[in-house]
Design a protein around this motif. Structure first.
Motif, PDB file in Angstrom:
ATOM      1  N   GLY A 298     -12.968  -6.937   2.701  1.00 43.30           N
ATOM      2  CA  GLY A 298     -13.562  -6.139   3.764  1.00 43.30           C
ATOM      3  C   GLY A 298     -12.618  -5.567   5.324  1.00 43.30           C
ATOM      4  N   GLY A 299     -11.706  -6.075   4.246  1.00 48.43           N
ATOM      5  CA  GLY A 299      -9.857  -5.557   5.370  1.00 48.43           C
ATOM      6  C   GLY A 299      -9.129  -5.674   4.632  1.00 48.43           C
ATOM      7  N   LEU A 300      -8.107  -5.134   4.677  1.00 46.15           N
ATOM      8  CA  LEU A 300      -6.483  -5.249   4.318  1.00 46.15           C
ATOM      9  C   LEU A 300      -5.614  -6.281   4.094  1.00 46.15           C
ATOM     10  CD1 LEU A 300      -4.383  -3.539   2.936  1.00 46.15           C
ATOM     11  CD2 LEU A 300      -2.952  -2.922   4.738  1.00 46.15           C
ATOM     12  N   ARG A 301      -5.613  -6.984   5.391  1.00 44.18           N
ATOM     13  CA  ARG A 301      -5.194  -8.075   5.331  1.00 44.18           C
ATOM     14  C   ARG A 301      -4.753  -9.715   4.932  1.00 44.18           C
ATOM     15  NH1 ARG A 301      -1.416 -10.908   9.052  1.00 44.18           N
ATOM     16  NH2 ARG A 301      -1.428  -9.245  10.374  1.00 44.18           N
TER      17      ARG A 301
ATOM     18  N   ARG B  50     -11.527   3.348   3.307  1.00 40.06           N
ATOM     19  CA  ARG B  50     -11.932   2.714   4.693  1.00 40.06           C
ATOM     20  C   ARG B  50     -11.834   3.599   5.654  1.00 40.06           C
ATOM     21  NH1 ARG B  50     -11.858  -3.341   1.959  1.00 40.06           N
ATOM     22  NH2 ARG B  50      -9.747  -2.750   2.921  1.00 40.06           N
ATOM     23  N   GLY B  51     -10.648   4.641   5.604  1.00 43.59           N
ATOM     24  CA  GLY B  51      -9.888   5.048   7.091  1.00 43.59           C
ATOM     25  C   GLY B  51      -8.428   4.020   7.458  1.00 43.59           C
ATOM     26  N   GLY B  52      -8.483   3.003   6.747  1.00 46.89           N
ATOM     27  CA  GLY B  52      -6.568   2.532   6.866  1.00 46.89           C
ATOM     28  C   GLY B  52      -5.620   3.850   6.669  1.00 46.89           C
ATOM     29  N   ARG B  53      -4.760   2.784   7.120  1.00 45.81           N
ATOM     30  CA  ARG B  53      -2.857   3.830   7.045  1.00 45.81           C
ATOM     31  C   ARG B  53      -2.013   2.320   6.570  1.00 45.81           C
ATOM     32  NH1 ARG B  53      -1.309   6.559  12.148  1.00 45.81           N
ATOM     33  NH2 ARG B  53       0.474   7.623  10.465  1.00 45.81           N
ATOM     34  N   PRO B  54      -3.017   2.373   4.815  1.00 45.16           N
ATOM     35  CA  PRO B  54      -2.116   1.113   4.837  1.00 45.16           C
ATOM     36  C   PRO B  54      -0.386   1.459   4.113  1.00 45.16           C
ATOM     37  CG  PRO B  54      -3.044   1.814   3.040  1.00 45.16           C
ATOM     38  CD  PRO B  54      -3.497   2.846   4.578  1.00 45.16           C
ATOM     39  N   PRO B  55       0.407   0.698   3.902  1.00 46.28           N
ATOM     40  CA  PRO B  55       1.837   1.164   3.662  1.00 46.28           C
ATOM     41  C   PRO B  55       1.595   1.575   2.059  1.00 46.28           C
ATOM     42  CG  PRO B  55       1.491  -1.100   4.072  1.00 46.28           C
ATOM     43  CD  PRO B  55       0.460  -0.739   4.362  1.00 46.28           C
TER      44      PRO B  55
ATOM     45  N   GLU C   6       4.964   1.054  -3.332  1.00 48.94           N
ATOM     46  CA  GLU C   6       6.946   0.168  -3.263  1.00 48.94           C
ATOM     47  C   GLU C   6       7.106  -1.212  -2.451  1.00 48.94           C
ATOM     48  OE1 GLU C   6      11.014   1.787  -3.991  1.00 48.94           O
ATOM     49  OE2 GLU C   6       9.547   3.604  -4.299  1.00 48.94           O
ATOM     50  N   HIS C   7       6.873  -0.374  -0.996  1.00 49.52           N
ATOM     51  CA  HIS C   7       6.962  -0.805  -0.221  1.00 49.52           C
ATOM     52  C   HIS C   7       6.061  -2.158   0.379  1.00 49.52           C
ATOM     53  CE1 HIS C   7       9.334  -2.188   4.016  1.00 49.52           C
ATOM     54  NE2 HIS C   7       7.350  -1.608   4.420  1.00 49.52           N
ATOM     55  N   THR C   8       4.978  -2.397  -0.169  1.00 45.24           N
ATOM     56  CA  THR C   8       4.503  -2.812  -0.234  1.00 45.24           C
ATOM     57  C   THR C   8       4.576  -4.203  -1.682  1.00 45.24           C
ATOM     58  OG1 THR C   8       2.200  -2.253   0.363  1.00 45.24           O
ATOM     59  CG2 THR C   8       2.286  -4.278  -0.469  1.00 45.24           C
TER      60      THR C   8
ATOM     61  N   ARG D 282       3.836 -10.217   7.787  1.00 41.25           N
ATOM     62  CA  ARG D 282       5.714  -9.983   8.103  1.00 41.25           C
ATOM     63  C   ARG D 282       5.532  -8.640   7.281  1.00 41.25           C
ATOM     64  NH1 ARG D 282       8.158 -14.476   6.865  1.00 41.25           N
ATOM     65  NH2 ARG D 282       8.769 -14.310   4.496  1.00 41.25           N
ATOM     66  N   LEU D 283       4.669  -8.149   6.284  1.00 41.32           N
ATOM     67  CA  LEU D 283       4.571  -6.620   5.798  1.00 41.32           C
ATOM     68  C   LEU D 283       3.677  -5.911   6.907  1.00 41.32           C
ATOM     69  CD1 LEU D 283       4.532  -4.160   3.825  1.00 41.32           C
ATOM     70  CD2 LEU D 283       3.100  -5.783   3.523  1.00 41.32           C
ATOM     71  N   LEU D 284       3.102  -6.453   7.329  1.00 45.26           N
ATOM     72  CA  LEU D 284       1.999  -6.138   8.764  1.00 45.26           C
ATOM     73  C   LEU D 284       2.354  -5.506   8.814  1.00 45.26           C
ATOM     74  CD1 LEU D 284      -1.651  -7.311   7.045  1.00 45.26           C
ATOM     75  CD2 LEU D 284      -0.812  -4.861   6.674  1.00 45.26           C
ATOM     76  N   ALA D 285       3.009  -6.108  10.071  1.00 45.92           N
ATOM     77  CA  ALA D 285       4.123  -6.417  11.167  1.00 45.92           C
ATOM     78  C   ALA D 285       4.935  -5.282  11.498  1.00 45.92           C
ATOM     79  CB  ALA D 285       4.435  -7.571  11.711  1.00 45.92           C
ATOM     80  N   ASP D 286       5.739  -5.540   9.702  1.00 44.50           N
ATOM     81  CA  ASP D 286       6.747  -4.113  10.216  1.00 44.50           C
ATOM     82  C   ASP D 286       6.215  -2.995   9.847  1.00 44.50           C
ATOM     83  OD1 ASP D 286       8.842  -3.547   9.395  1.00 44.50           O
ATOM     84  OD2 ASP D 286       8.726  -3.382   7.222  1.00 44.50           O
ATOM     85  N   VAL D 287       5.149  -2.926   9.458  1.00 45.52           N
ATOM     86  CA  VAL D 287       4.295  -1.046   9.205  1.00 45.52           C
ATOM     87  C   VAL D 287       3.791  -0.870  10.329  1.00 45.52           C
ATOM     88  CG1 VAL D 287       4.338  -1.405   6.941  1.00 45.52           C
ATOM     89  CG2 VAL D 287       2.422  -2.106   8.174  1.00 45.52           C
ATOM     90  N   THR D 288       3.282  -1.752  11.296  1.00 50.26           N
ATOM     91  CA  THR D 288       2.879  -1.428  12.921  1.00 50.26           C
ATOM     92  C   THR D 288       2.974  -1.476  13.964  1.00 50.26           C
ATOM     93  OG1 THR D 288       2.224  -4.088  12.972  1.00 50.26           O
ATOM     94  CG2 THR D 288       0.088  -1.647  12.050  1.00 50.26           C
ATOM     95  N   ASP D 289       5.495  -1.544  13.594  1.00 50.93           N
ATOM     96  CA  ASP D 289       5.641  -1.746  14.831  1.00 50.93           C
ATOM     97  C   ASP D 289       6.464  -0.363  14.900  1.00 50.93           C
ATOM     98  OD1 ASP D 289       5.605  -4.223  15.506  1.00 50.93           O
ATOM     99  OD2 ASP D 289       7.168  -4.726  14.784  1.00 50.93           O
TER     100      ASP D 289
END
Length: 196
Positions: free
Chosen positions: A90-93, A149-154, A157-159, A189-196
Protein backbone atom coordinates in the motif's frame (compact mmCIF):
# COMPACT_ATOMS: atom_id res chain seq x y z
CA UNK A 1 -18.69 -52.31 -34.26
CA UNK A 2 -19.60 -48.75 -35.12
CA UNK A 3 -16.85 -46.32 -35.93
CA UNK A 4 -16.83 -43.02 -34.06
CA UNK A 5 -18.34 -40.11 -35.88
CA UNK A 6 -16.61 -36.77 -36.19
CA UNK A 7 -18.95 -35.42 -33.54
CA UNK A 8 -17.65 -37.91 -30.94
CA UNK A 9 -14.01 -38.11 -32.04
CA UNK A 10 -11.51 -36.09 -30.06
CA UNK A 11 -10.00 -33.19 -31.97
CA UNK A 12 -6.59 -33.87 -33.46
CA UNK A 13 -3.66 -32.82 -31.31
CA UNK A 14 -1.93 -29.68 -32.48
CA UNK A 15 1.18 -27.92 -31.28
CA UNK A 16 3.38 -29.02 -28.41
CA UNK A 17 2.01 -30.87 -25.44
CA UNK A 18 2.34 -29.14 -22.10
CA UNK A 19 4.43 -31.41 -19.92
CA UNK A 20 5.54 -33.41 -22.96
CA UNK A 21 9.02 -34.72 -23.73
CA UNK A 22 10.41 -31.26 -24.45
CA UNK A 23 9.33 -29.98 -21.02
CA UNK A 24 10.77 -33.08 -19.32
CA UNK A 25 14.11 -32.67 -21.12
CA UNK A 26 14.26 -28.97 -20.23
CA UNK A 27 13.50 -29.71 -16.56
CA UNK A 28 16.12 -32.50 -16.43
CA UNK A 29 18.76 -30.30 -18.05
CA UNK A 30 17.97 -27.38 -15.71
CA UNK A 31 18.23 -29.69 -12.68
CA UNK A 32 21.53 -31.06 -13.99
CA UNK A 33 22.99 -27.56 -14.42
CA UNK A 34 21.91 -26.52 -10.93
CA UNK A 35 23.35 -29.73 -9.42
CA UNK A 36 26.68 -29.32 -11.22
CA UNK A 37 26.95 -25.68 -10.22
CA UNK A 38 26.11 -26.46 -6.59
CA UNK A 39 28.61 -29.34 -6.45
CA UNK A 40 31.96 -27.58 -6.23
CA UNK A 41 33.81 -30.90 -6.61
CA UNK A 42 31.96 -31.74 -9.82
CA UNK A 43 33.56 -31.71 -13.21
CA UNK A 44 33.65 -28.44 -15.19
CA UNK A 45 30.34 -27.25 -16.55
CA UNK A 46 30.25 -28.44 -20.15
CA UNK A 47 27.38 -29.50 -22.35
CA UNK A 48 28.52 -33.17 -22.34
CA UNK A 49 28.70 -33.10 -18.51
CA UNK A 50 25.22 -31.55 -18.29
CA UNK A 51 23.82 -34.06 -20.79
CA UNK A 52 25.28 -37.00 -18.87
CA UNK A 53 23.91 -35.73 -15.56
CA UNK A 54 20.48 -35.08 -17.16
CA UNK A 55 20.36 -38.47 -18.88
CA UNK A 56 19.98 -37.02 -22.37
CA UNK A 57 22.20 -37.01 -25.45
CA UNK A 58 24.59 -34.08 -25.80
CA UNK A 59 23.24 -33.29 -29.29
CA UNK A 60 19.83 -32.67 -27.71
CA UNK A 61 21.37 -30.02 -25.46
CA UNK A 62 23.47 -28.47 -28.25
CA UNK A 63 20.45 -28.33 -30.56
CA UNK A 64 18.27 -26.56 -27.99
CA UNK A 65 20.79 -24.21 -26.33
CA UNK A 66 23.87 -24.09 -28.56
CA UNK A 67 26.39 -23.11 -25.89
CA UNK A 68 27.02 -23.25 -22.17
CA UNK A 69 26.43 -19.48 -21.98
CA UNK A 70 22.98 -19.74 -23.58
CA UNK A 71 22.10 -22.72 -21.38
CA UNK A 72 23.14 -20.87 -18.22
CA UNK A 73 21.18 -17.79 -19.26
CA UNK A 74 18.07 -19.94 -19.74
CA UNK A 75 18.50 -21.72 -16.40
CA UNK A 76 19.13 -18.45 -14.56
CA UNK A 77 16.23 -16.64 -16.23
CA UNK A 78 13.95 -19.54 -15.35
CA UNK A 79 15.27 -19.62 -11.78
CA UNK A 80 14.65 -15.92 -11.19
CA UNK A 81 11.38 -15.51 -13.11
CA UNK A 82 8.52 -15.20 -10.68
CA UNK A 83 10.31 -16.75 -7.70
CA UNK A 84 8.86 -14.10 -5.41
CA UNK A 85 5.76 -11.99 -5.73
CA UNK A 86 6.06 -8.24 -6.24
CA UNK A 87 4.98 -6.84 -2.87
CA UNK A 88 1.98 -4.56 -2.47
CA UNK A 89 1.91 -3.10 1.03
CA UNK A 90 0.00 0.00 0.00
CA UNK A 91 3.03 2.30 0.11
CA UNK A 92 6.34 2.72 -1.68
CA UNK A 93 8.56 2.34 1.39
CA UNK A 94 6.91 -0.92 2.44
CA UNK A 95 7.01 -2.32 -1.10
CA UNK A 96 10.68 -1.47 -1.55
CA UNK A 97 11.60 -2.83 1.90
CA UNK A 98 9.90 -6.15 1.17
CA UNK A 99 11.46 -6.29 -2.29
CA UNK A 100 14.96 -5.57 -0.91
CA UNK A 101 14.59 -8.07 1.95
CA UNK A 102 13.36 -10.81 -0.39
CA UNK A 103 16.22 -10.16 -2.81
CA UNK A 104 18.73 -10.19 0.05
CA UNK A 105 17.37 -13.54 1.25
CA UNK A 106 17.56 -14.95 -2.28
CA UNK A 107 21.14 -13.75 -2.79
CA UNK A 108 22.18 -15.20 0.58
CA UNK A 109 21.35 -18.71 -0.70
CA UNK A 110 24.69 -20.37 -1.62
CA UNK A 111 23.13 -22.25 -4.57
CA UNK A 112 21.65 -19.05 -5.98
CA UNK A 113 24.95 -17.24 -5.56
CA UNK A 114 26.88 -20.06 -7.26
CA UNK A 115 24.48 -19.99 -10.21
CA UNK A 116 24.83 -16.20 -10.54
CA UNK A 117 28.63 -16.40 -10.42
CA UNK A 118 28.93 -19.06 -13.09
CA UNK A 119 26.32 -17.36 -15.28
CA UNK A 120 28.12 -14.03 -15.09
CA UNK A 121 31.47 -15.70 -15.70
CA UNK A 122 30.31 -17.68 -18.72
CA UNK A 123 27.43 -15.79 -20.24
CA UNK A 124 28.75 -12.24 -20.72
CA UNK A 125 26.03 -9.64 -21.31
CA UNK A 126 23.42 -12.33 -21.86
CA UNK A 127 24.32 -13.83 -18.47
CA UNK A 128 24.18 -10.46 -16.75
CA UNK A 129 20.73 -9.80 -18.20
CA UNK A 130 19.56 -13.25 -17.07
CA UNK A 131 20.67 -12.48 -13.51
CA UNK A 132 18.98 -9.10 -13.23
CA UNK A 133 16.26 -8.55 -15.85
CA UNK A 134 13.42 -10.03 -13.79
CA UNK A 135 14.46 -8.00 -10.75
CA UNK A 136 14.47 -4.81 -12.85
CA UNK A 137 10.96 -5.61 -14.09
CA UNK A 138 9.73 -6.21 -10.54
CA UNK A 139 11.24 -2.93 -9.43
CA UNK A 140 9.65 -1.09 -12.36
CA UNK A 141 6.26 -2.58 -11.38
CA UNK A 142 6.65 -1.33 -7.80
CA UNK A 143 7.52 2.18 -8.95
CA UNK A 144 4.74 2.28 -11.54
CA UNK A 145 2.19 1.17 -8.95
CA UNK A 146 3.29 4.02 -6.67
CA UNK A 147 3.02 6.47 -9.58
CA UNK A 148 -0.53 5.19 -10.24
CA UNK A 149 -1.39 5.88 -6.58
CA UNK A 150 -0.33 9.50 -7.11
CA UNK A 151 3.19 9.17 -5.72
CA UNK A 152 6.36 10.60 -7.22
CA UNK A 153 8.78 7.67 -6.98
CA UNK A 154 12.39 7.83 -8.15
CA UNK A 155 13.24 6.40 -11.55
CA UNK A 156 14.01 2.74 -12.13
CA UNK A 157 17.70 3.34 -12.84
CA UNK A 158 18.21 5.46 -9.73
CA UNK A 159 16.33 2.94 -7.56
CA UNK A 160 18.24 0.04 -9.06
CA UNK A 161 21.56 1.77 -8.40
CA UNK A 162 20.53 2.44 -4.80
CA UNK A 163 18.91 -0.91 -3.94
CA UNK A 164 19.67 -3.74 -6.37
CA UNK A 165 23.31 -2.89 -7.16
CA UNK A 166 24.52 -2.81 -3.53
CA UNK A 167 22.75 -6.10 -2.79
CA UNK A 168 24.42 -7.85 -5.71
CA UNK A 169 27.78 -6.25 -4.93
CA UNK A 170 27.68 -7.31 -1.28
CA UNK A 171 26.61 -10.85 -2.21
CA UNK A 172 29.16 -11.35 -4.97
CA UNK A 173 32.23 -9.52 -3.70
CA UNK A 174 32.27 -8.97 0.05
CA UNK A 175 31.05 -11.98 1.99
CA UNK A 176 29.30 -9.58 4.38
CA UNK A 177 25.86 -10.65 5.62
CA UNK A 178 22.76 -9.67 3.69
CA UNK A 179 20.48 -8.86 6.59
CA UNK A 180 16.96 -7.55 6.33
CA UNK A 181 17.98 -4.50 8.38
CA UNK A 182 20.82 -3.68 5.97
CA UNK A 183 18.47 -4.06 2.97
CA UNK A 184 15.92 -1.76 4.64
CA UNK A 185 18.71 0.78 5.20
CA UNK A 186 19.29 0.91 1.43
CA UNK A 187 15.64 1.83 0.95
CA UNK A 188 15.76 4.45 3.71
CA UNK A 189 18.81 6.13 2.14
CA UNK A 190 17.18 6.09 -1.31
CA UNK A 191 13.97 7.68 -0.07
CA UNK A 192 15.82 10.24 2.06
CA UNK A 193 17.91 11.16 -0.99
CA UNK A 194 14.91 11.70 -3.27
CA UNK A 195 12.90 13.72 -0.74
CA UNK A 196 15.77 16.10 0.14
Amino acid sequence: MATPTSATSPPPATGSRPGGRSARVRAAVHRAVEALVADEAAEPLTIPAVATRAGVHATTVYRRWGSVGELLADVTTSRFAGDFVVPDTGGLRGDLERFAAALAKDLADPDTLALIRVTLGTGGEQGAAACSADRQQQLAAILERDRARGGRPPGVEHTSDAVIAPLYYRALFTGLPLTEEWAHGLVARLLADVTD
